[in-house]
Every structure is written in structure tokens, then in C-alpha cells.
Motif scaffolding. Structure first.
Motif: not given
Ligand SMILES: [Zn+2]
Length: 88
Positions: A35-53
Motif C-alpha cells: 500500500a505504501l509503495k502504491q501511495v508513494r508512487a501516486l503521490l510522486s506522480w502527483l508532484g509530491a516529492p517522497q522523502r523518508g520511509l
């Protein structure tokens, strides 16, 4: 306006961005890291840089990813984040 994560009855392999609800919809029965991986991927796609874990909103806040809680029908309980209220 912060993104939320909602577990919905959708294909677990295909998370969905629901723009109207500012929600990332993920399928049931994912483990936390999937779930986290999917959420991070989508947020990144939406333009939110993913930092940390964790998953990070575009404002920098942490986005809560649901822990595994299989077979709880969504929308029956209203726990968790408040839904965005409609203005007017
Ligand atoms: Zn935010």
C-alpha cells in the motif's frame, strides 16, 4: 488540502487517484508495504516529492497509509480522516 488514502473495493494492482475527494484509492488486502509503495508512487506522480520511509503529501505532511485491516467493508465506519467538506 491534504491527500488521504482510502481502501476501496478496487483492483489491488491498480490504485486510483480520486481528484474529487483528494483521495488515493487502494484495493483491499494489500499489505502495508504494498500500500505504501502504491501511495508513494501516486503521490510522486502527483508532484509530491517522497522523502523518508513514509508517504508525504505535497504540503510536506505525512499521509496516513491504512494498516492491513482486511475484509472491513469501506464506508461502513467513518473512522479516520475527516472527509473534505463541500463549501456551500
Ligand atoms: Zn497536505
Amino acid at each position: 488540502m491534504c491527500a488521504i488514502v482510502s481502501v476501496e473495493d478496487i483492483d489491488p494492482a491498480a490504485p486510483v487517484w480520486d481528484r474529487a475527494r483528494v483521495a488515493i484509492l487502494i484495493g483491499p488486502d494489500l499489505d502495508y508495504f504494498q500500500a505504501l509503495k502504491q501511495v508513494r508512487a501516486l503521490l510522486s506522480w502527483l508532484g509530491a516529492p517522497q522523502r523518508g520511509l513514509g508517504a508525504t503529501c505535497w504540503c510536506g505532511d505525512y499521509v496516513q497509509v491504512p494498516k492491513p485491516n482486511p475484509r472491513v467493508p469501506p464506508q461502513r465506519t467513518a473512522r479516520g480522516r475527516k472527509e473534505v467538506r463541500h463549501a456551500g
